[in-house]
Design a protein around this motif. Structure first.
Motif, PDB file in Angstrom:
ATOM      1  N   SER A  11      -7.505  19.004 -11.739  1.00  0.00           N
ATOM      2  CA  SER A  11      -7.573  19.598 -10.407  1.00  0.00           C
ATOM      3  C   SER A  11      -8.361  18.681  -9.478  1.00  0.00           C
ATOM      4  N   ARG A  12      -8.575  19.142  -8.275  1.00  0.00           N
ATOM      5  CA  ARG A  12      -9.343  18.365  -7.295  1.00  0.00           C
ATOM      6  C   ARG A  12     -10.791  18.160  -7.732  1.00  0.00           C
ATOM      7  N   THR A  21      -5.661  21.963  -5.567  1.00  0.00           N
ATOM      8  CA  THR A  21      -6.568  23.096  -5.749  1.00  0.00           C
ATOM      9  C   THR A  21      -6.035  23.935  -6.902  1.00  0.00           C
ATOM     10  N   GLU A  58     -14.171  27.611  -9.432  1.00  0.00           N
ATOM     11  CA  GLU A  58     -12.873  27.776  -8.787  1.00  0.00           C
ATOM     12  C   GLU A  58     -11.886  28.465  -9.742  1.00  0.00           C
TER      13      GLU A  58
END
Length: 159
Positions: A11-12, A21, A58
């Motif tokens: 992911s980022r 994201t 996240e």
């Protein structure tokens, strides 16, 4: 044959330039028919831990499927460089660790303590050999060192 799982997605929050994201990852996985997957952002040294904690945060905010898993891809480092980074207080930006100056044949190591694996709720560890550990830039020396590192990973209880 349709592939419906992917256990190695960055992911980022991974330092490798990935920019997706986790919300976009969920949408893209669904669009591609991926049912089971794992987020495996990179970690080389403890310096990268804040990125991994950001990824976990996240993940917890966005991902609700029990078929999604939180993991890590960890690079083989050397015990020497992990100790050197600890001793120097992580001076500079050691995302990649210390890529030169170490002792040839340095003991391989992973820069992720088991207590961090528990704290982050990491479900599995993907191990990677991404560079030689202080050997001459000669074909046979690099092949031997990559083999040595791969055998270290193959027998490591975390991987």
């Amino acid at each position: 044959m349709k592939i419906t799982s992917d256990w190695h997605i960055h992911s980022r929050n991974s330092y490798d330039g990935a920019c997706m994201t986790l919300a976009d990852l969920v949408k893209e996985a669904e669009a591609q028919g991926i049912l089971d997957y794992g987020v495996t952002d990179h970690l080389n040294t403890p310096y990268n831990l804040p990125d991994l904690y950001a990824s976990r945060s996240e993940f917890d905010e966005v991902i609700t499927s029990p078929r999604a898993h939180f993991s890590v891809e960890i690079s083989v480092m050397s015990r020497w460089e992990l100790e050197e980074l600890e001793r120097t207080g992580y001076a500079g930006n050691p995302v990649w660790g210390i890529r030169e100056g170490g002792p040839e044949g340095a003991e391989p190591a992973l820069g992720l303590p088991e207590e961090e694996i528990r704290a982050l709720g990491i479900e599995y560890v993907v191990g990677g050999v991404h560079w030689p550990l202080y050997v001459p830039v000669e074909r046979e020396a690099i092949i031997r060192d990559y083999h040595r590192q791969n055998m270290f990973l193959a027998t490591h209880p975390l991987v």
